[in-house]
Structures are given as structure tokens and as C-alpha cells.
Design an enzyme around this catalytic site. Structure first.
Site, PDB file in Angstrom:
ATOM      1  N   TYR A  71      30.311  -5.346 -32.200  1.00 39.86           N
ATOM      2  CA  TYR A  71      28.925  -4.860 -32.157  1.00 39.86           C
ATOM      3  C   TYR A  71      28.881  -3.370 -31.864  1.00 39.86           C
ATOM      4  O   TYR A  71      29.551  -2.856 -30.958  1.00 39.86           O
ATOM      5  CB  TYR A  71      28.111  -5.605 -31.096  1.00 39.86           C
ATOM      6  CG  TYR A  71      26.705  -5.051 -30.953  1.00 39.86           C
ATOM      7  CD1 TYR A  71      25.753  -5.282 -31.933  1.00 39.86           C
ATOM      8  CD2 TYR A  71      26.357  -4.235 -29.878  1.00 39.86           C
ATOM      9  CE1 TYR A  71      24.481  -4.736 -31.836  1.00 39.86           C
ATOM     10  CE2 TYR A  71      25.090  -3.692 -29.768  1.00 39.86           C
ATOM     11  CZ  TYR A  71      24.158  -3.945 -30.765  1.00 39.86           C
ATOM     12  OH  TYR A  71      22.920  -3.391 -30.675  1.00 39.86           O
ATOM     13  N   HIS A  76      15.666   5.266 -35.347  1.00 34.17           N
ATOM     14  CA  HIS A  76      15.170   5.017 -33.995  1.00 34.17           C
ATOM     15  C   HIS A  76      14.383   6.194 -33.430  1.00 34.17           C
ATOM     16  O   HIS A  76      13.754   6.060 -32.379  1.00 34.17           O
ATOM     17  CB  HIS A  76      16.340   4.681 -33.061  1.00 34.17           C
ATOM     18  CG  HIS A  76      16.879   3.293 -33.248  1.00 34.17           C
ATOM     19  ND1 HIS A  76      17.255   2.805 -34.471  1.00 34.17           N
ATOM     20  CD2 HIS A  76      17.111   2.291 -32.359  1.00 34.17           C
ATOM     21  CE1 HIS A  76      17.700   1.566 -34.338  1.00 34.17           C
ATOM     22  NE2 HIS A  76      17.618   1.233 -33.063  1.00 34.17           N
ATOM     23  N   ASN A 108      21.552   4.660 -26.598  1.00 35.01           N
ATOM     24  CA  ASN A 108      21.513   3.507 -25.703  1.00 35.01           C
ATOM     25  C   ASN A 108      21.683   4.002 -24.272  1.00 35.01           C
ATOM     26  O   ASN A 108      22.534   4.843 -24.010  1.00 35.01           O
ATOM     27  CB  ASN A 108      22.667   2.567 -26.071  1.00 35.01           C
ATOM     28  CG  ASN A 108      22.309   1.104 -25.919  1.00 35.01           C
ATOM     29  OD1 ASN A 108      23.160   0.303 -25.595  1.00 35.01           O
ATOM     30  ND2 ASN A 108      21.078   0.746 -26.169  1.00 35.01           N
ATOM     31  N   TYR A 151      -7.477   6.337  12.468  1.00 42.51           N
ATOM     32  CA  TYR A 151      -6.155   5.961  11.958  1.00 42.51           C
ATOM     33  C   TYR A 151      -5.530   7.059  11.091  1.00 42.51           C
ATOM     34  O   TYR A 151      -4.312   7.225  11.069  1.00 42.51           O
ATOM     35  CB  TYR A 151      -6.267   4.691  11.110  1.00 42.51           C
ATOM     36  CG  TYR A 151      -6.416   3.406  11.876  1.00 42.51           C
ATOM     37  CD1 TYR A 151      -6.576   3.399  13.258  1.00 42.51           C
ATOM     38  CD2 TYR A 151      -6.405   2.191  11.213  1.00 42.51           C
ATOM     39  CE1 TYR A 151      -6.729   2.215  13.955  1.00 42.51           C
ATOM     40  CE2 TYR A 151      -6.549   0.993  11.898  1.00 42.51           C
ATOM     41  CZ  TYR A 151      -6.717   1.003  13.270  1.00 42.51           C
ATOM     42  OH  TYR A 151      -6.859  -0.179  13.940  1.00 42.51           O
ATOM     43  N   ARG A 177      -3.979   9.125  13.813  1.00 43.06           N
ATOM     44  CA  ARG A 177      -3.144   8.428  14.778  1.00 43.06           C
ATOM     45  C   ARG A 177      -1.990   7.675  14.121  1.00 43.06           C
ATOM     46  O   ARG A 177      -0.898   7.568  14.682  1.00 43.06           O
ATOM     47  CB  ARG A 177      -4.023   7.457  15.574  1.00 43.06           C
ATOM     48  CG  ARG A 177      -3.272   6.714  16.646  1.00 43.06           C
ATOM     49  CD  ARG A 177      -4.155   5.954  17.619  1.00 43.06           C
ATOM     50  NE  ARG A 177      -5.445   5.548  17.158  1.00 43.06           N
ATOM     51  CZ  ARG A 177      -5.898   4.283  17.233  1.00 43.06           C
ATOM     52  NH1 ARG A 177      -5.128   3.328  17.709  1.00 43.06           N
ATOM     53  NH2 ARG A 177      -7.125   3.998  16.843  1.00 43.06           N
ATOM     54  N   PHE A 210      21.912  -1.451 -20.188  1.00 38.55           N
ATOM     55  CA  PHE A 210      20.785  -0.640 -20.664  1.00 38.55           C
ATOM     56  C   PHE A 210      19.445  -1.120 -20.138  1.00 38.55           C
ATOM     57  O   PHE A 210      18.435  -0.451 -20.294  1.00 38.55           O
ATOM     58  CB  PHE A 210      20.743  -0.656 -22.196  1.00 38.55           C
ATOM     59  CG  PHE A 210      20.838  -2.047 -22.767  1.00 38.55           C
ATOM     60  CD1 PHE A 210      19.829  -2.972 -22.599  1.00 38.55           C
ATOM     61  CD2 PHE A 210      21.974  -2.434 -23.489  1.00 38.55           C
ATOM     62  CE1 PHE A 210      19.916  -4.257 -23.118  1.00 38.55           C
ATOM     63  CE2 PHE A 210      22.069  -3.715 -24.013  1.00 38.55           C
ATOM     64  CZ  PHE A 210      21.038  -4.627 -23.833  1.00 38.55           C
ATOM     65  N   GLU A 234      15.279  -8.944 -27.999  1.00 39.57           N
ATOM     66  CA  GLU A 234      15.073  -8.261 -26.724  1.00 39.57           C
ATOM     67  C   GLU A 234      13.784  -8.828 -26.118  1.00 39.57           C
ATOM     68  O   GLU A 234      12.706  -8.256 -26.243  1.00 39.57           O
ATOM     69  CB  GLU A 234      14.994  -6.754 -26.969  1.00 39.57           C
ATOM     70  CG  GLU A 234      16.301  -6.219 -27.536  1.00 39.57           C
ATOM     71  CD  GLU A 234      16.152  -4.998 -28.422  1.00 39.57           C
ATOM     72  OE1 GLU A 234      15.032  -4.440 -28.477  1.00 39.57           O
ATOM     73  OE2 GLU A 234      17.136  -4.616 -29.066  1.00 39.57           O
TER      74      GLU A 234
END
Length: 501
Positions: free
Chosen positions: A53, A83, A190, A275, A278, A324, A409
Site C-alpha cells: 500500500y 488531493h 499523509n 468570584y 476571589r 495519521f 475512513e
């Protein structure tokens, strides 16, 4: 400026902060052997003609498609071009510098199969400040920050634009286009470097603003003639949270020696402060806990290798996994967002307290002639608006997911969304703290001739050198812009806790 030695796997938050602020970096030459061995391992894998791959197959859902040797160069170029599909405004230059540095440090660890020439180009881009133009939207924070990193890689092969000296120019005119070898396109796009760079940038801005908020908070306490008793070290040791103790100690030191504080130490009819004064150690200490935890996570992530598959040169294996997936970055970004939101929320409450005469004992809206003048009425409204906007942005991004790549994915981190919002949130917080800085200094002015501590008077003098006391209403926006511009450096020169402290 002397280049920063970059030690992949061992870089510190201080190193990444320096790169974000503009430092150049020189890669440790000791990386060369591991990089060469990793590239040789890829060549050996190809020689076996087995499908692996990312090296000789398609990508994502197309991983089962075997690619012939003659098309391997085209395969890597195609993955970059296909991409590079981001949209939106360009990523800020300092963040892209971080992206390039992070990618350089990851690939230089010799687990990604890239050649020395590819490493050299990344280092050269950083050294020459040749910054790829990268659209800010398009990543879901899993399978790596694919689209933005593809735009970075595209510049390396001579496609797209880069920024040099503040000008956008064609990448091919500034860089000798790189011909990608097997696996190199995938290795470049990646990884989590886009999300991590944005999260680190948010962390560095948050740290500076956290420290500023301690100064403005102490100054507001003085303006309201609040007590430093709630900052007594003994109170916080009994609870035990380190960051809370650190904050209390810092606030107490900031107020040490104040004549304003001494003036109401006895016979003050008020028993307790609100507050927002404080509980500063408790709230700000909890925020510091978040920032420190996020910092530890991001330091680890920045030193990791997050592309896929990973090359193990000693055995000649390419192992496919999921480094990734940016879930750790998503959680860290969410923590930073929560801290930014809460720091601003507490600061806005202090501004609201100061403009209310029933709570502060000061003139209404901090103006000597209320009614004719509105004073700080609307700056407090602006602070409230900014805080509310940050509340909306602080919703956790990490709880979201949407399947991509034909359900290959099927769970994504949304780290890119979580990290990308942080700089805008930091800008909102800076404006809130700028308003508090103005209001607190104005409040202290009403206590003249009494002075605050030496530390806080320095902060007040710094402001008054640019913004005079408000006697009558005037155009307020320029005052706010000047104060906001001072805020990020307001904590400099003080012994204040930080993310690494």
C-alpha cells in the site's frame, strides 16, 4: 539569527514556538543515515514486485489496484494534484512555517521512505522562508490532513503558489520542482501536521494571553480594592493542584507592596470579593492545567511519525496502520479552546464588575461624569459579545465525525476544525483583555495618589504611554486597538507561570 538545531523526535515546545515566531531551523545531520536506509528499503520492496500500500497500489478505497513500475512516478504526482482540493482563506504564514518544520521533523526520522533530496527541499523552504499558499479548509483530521498537506507538496513539485517576502508568486519560479519518488507523495500529504501546527499556534497564543490575564486580573483586583488574602499560599496547598498554587503565588507577587492594597487592609466593611476576583487561582489554575496537558500532548505529537505506511528499514517491512488519525490533537485543541473561553469569561466578569458602582465602589462606567459621558459602558458590551462568540466556538470538535472515502475512513477526528478555530478565539480573547487592561488602569487612576505594586505600576505606565486616562468620552476604538496590541507582551518580564512551567 542563528538557525535552530532541529532534533527530530526530541524537539521541545520552545523549539516549535521559536519556529512559529520566525526562527530558521537546521536539521540534525545525524538523521541522514536513517533517511537513506528508509529510502533504500522502499527500493528493495519495489524490487520484490509485491503489492504494498502506498508504494505500488492505489490509495484509500483504491488500495487493491496494483500499479505498474512504469506508472509509479505518475502515481505519486497524481495523488498530490488530486488531493490538493482545499478551499478557503490561506493559512497564516507562521502556521505554514510550523507545518513545514513538523513535516521535516517527521520525515527525517527515517520511517517514511523519502529520499534525502525531499528532506533537503523542506529544509531549504524553511531556511529561505518560501512558504506554500495553503487553503485553510478541507481536512477532517484523519488519513492525515490530506488536502492542506497536498497543497504544500504541490508547491514542492512546482504547482500552485508560494509566499516570499509577503508576495504571492508561482511556486515553479521559486523552487526547483521535485520529481517524487515511490511513496513520497503519500508521505508528504499523509500526517497530522496541519492540525498540529494550528493547535501549537493556538497553544502559544493562549500561553501569552494567559500570562497577560494574570496581570490584568491583578490590576482589576487593585482597581476594585480587592483583597489578596484569597491568594494566600496556604489556601491553595490544602487543595493541592499545582497550577492553582502557581497562579495564586503569581497573583500575590504581582500585588506585593501595593499602597492601594494597604489602604483598605483594615476597617474594610466588605467581607468577601466577587468570584471573578476571589476565585482567580481556581479558575485560571484549571485553565493552566488544560494548557499544560494540551502542551504535553502536542509536544509528543510534534515528535511523532504520522504518515502511512511506515517503513522499517531493519526488516525491510512496510507496515500499514493509523498514526495519521489526529484524535490526540483534536482533544488537545478542544482543551485549548475551553481554556481560551474561560480566561475571557472571567476577564469579562471583572470588567462588568468594575463598571458597576454597586460592586466596585468606583464611578459608574469608570467615568468622572456619568450621564453626560458613557465611559466604559459599550466596551463592556463588546467584551460580552466576544466572550459569547468564543463560547459558541468552544463546543468540542472531537465529538463530531463524518465518514469519508466511500466509508473506508469511517471515523475521523475533526482535529483540523478544532485547531483551526483557536487563532480566531485567541484574537477575541486578546480584545477582551485589552478592554480589561483599559478598565483596570482607569479604575486604579481613581485611587491616586495611591499607587499599586511596582510590577503593576510598570504595566500601567506601559499603557499610559500610549493611552491617556479617560476624562471625557472620546473615540474609543483606537484606545482599544492600542491596548489590545500591548496585551500579548503584557506578561513579559514578570515571573508568571506558563505551559512549560
Amino acid at each position: 539569527m542563528t538557525p535552530l538545531p532541529l532534533l527530530p523526535g526530541r524537539a521541545t515546545l520552545a523549539d516549535w514556538r521559536a519556529i512559529y515566531r520566525g526562527a530558521t531551523a537546521v536539521l540534525d545531520p545525524g538523521c541522514a543515515e536513517a533517511v537513506a536506509a528508509s529510502a533504500a528499503a522502499v527500493e528493495a520492496i519495489l524490487a520484490r514486485h509485491e503489492p504494498v500500500y502506498g508504494i505500488n497500489t492505489g490509495f484509500g478505497k483504491l488500495a487493491s489496484v496494483k500499479i505498474g513500475d512504469a506508472d509509479l512516478e505518475t502515481l505519486q504526482r497524481n495523488i498530490v494534484l488530486s488531493h490538493a482540493a482545499g478551499v478557503g482563506e490561506p493559512v497564516p504564514v507562521p502556521v505554514v512555517r510550523l507545518m513545514v518544520g513538523l513535516k521535516l521533523a517527521s520525515l527525517a526520522q527515517g520511517a517514511s521512505g523519502v529520499r534525502p533530496a525531499t528532506i533537503a527541499m523542506l529544509q531549504d523552504m524553511l531556511a529561505r522562508d518560501v512558504i506554500p499558499v495553503i487553503p485553510s479548509q478541507g481536512s477532517v483530521g484523519a488519513s492525515g490532513d490530506l488536502a492542506p498537506l497536498a497543497h504544500m507538496a504541490a508547491a514542492m513539485i512546482g504547482v500552485g503558489e508560494v509566499i516570499v517576502g509577503g508576495e504571492r508568486r508561482p511556486a515553479a519560479n521559486l523552487l526547483e520542482p521535485l520529481t517524487l519518488g515511490p511513496k513520497e507523495g503519500l508521505a508528504l500529504l499523509n500526517g497530522t501536521q496541519f492540525s498540529t501546527a494550528h493547535a501549537l499556534a493556538g497553544l502559544f497564543e493562549a500561553e501569552a494571553l494567559f500570562r497577560a490575564a494574570l496581570v490584568t486580573g491583578a490590576l482589576s483586583t487593585e482597581a476594585a480594592k480587592g483583597s489578596d488574602t484569597p491568594f494566600d499560599h496556604r489556601i491553595h496547598v490544602l487543595r493541592g493542584h499545582k497550577s492553582q498554587i502557581d497562579v495564586a503565588d503569581a497573583l500575590r507577587e504581582l500585588m506585593a507592596g501595593s499602597a492601594i492594597r494597604a489602604s483598605h487592609r483594615d476597617n474594610d466593611e466588605r467581607v468577601q470579593d466577587p468570584y471573578c476576583l476571589r476565585c482567580q487561582p481556581q479558575v485560571m489554575g484549571a485553565c493552566l492545567d488544560l494548557l499544560r496537558q494540551a502542551g504535553a500532548t502536542l509536544e509528543t505529537e510534534a515528535n511523532g511519525v504520522t504518515d502511512n505506511p511506515l517503513i522499517f528499514a531493519e526488516t525491510g517491512e512496510a507496515l500499514s496502520g493509523g498514526n495519521f488519525h489526529a484524535e490526540p490533537v483534536a482533544f488537545a485543541a478542544d482543551m485549548i479552546a475551553l481554556a481560551l473561553c474561560e480566561i475571557g469569561s472571567l476577564a469579562e466578569r471583572r470588567v462588568a464588575m468594575l463598571v458597576d458602582p454597586a460592586l466596585s465602589g468606583l464611578p459608574a462606567f469608570l467615568t468622572p461624569r456619568p450621564g453626560l459621558n458613557s465611559g466604559f459602558m459599550i466596551p463592556q458590551v463588546t467584551a460580552a459579545a466576544l466572550v459569547s462568540e468564543n463560547k459558541q466556538r468552544a463546543y468540542p470538535a472531537s465529538v463530531d465525525s463524518i465518514p469519508t472515502s466511500a466509508n473506508q475512513e469511517d471515523h475521523v477526528s475533526m482535529a483540523a476544525h478544532g485547531a483551526r478555530r483557536l487563532l480566531a478565539m485567541a484574537d477575541n480573547l486578546a480584545a477582551v483583555l485589552g478592554i480589561e487592561y483599559l478598565a483596570a488602569a482607569q479604575g486604579c487612576d481613581f485611587h491616586a495618589p495611591l499607587a499599586s505594586s511596582e510590577a503593576l505600576e510598570r504595566a500601567r505606565v506601559t499603557l499610559r504611554a500610549q493611552v491617556p486616562h479617560l476624562d471625557e468620552d472620546r473615540h474609543f476604538a483606537p484606545d482599544m486597538a492600542l491596548a489590545t496590541g500591548l496585551v500579548r507582551g503584557l506578561g513579559d518580564g514578570f515571573e508568571l507561570p506558563g505551559v512549560s512551567g
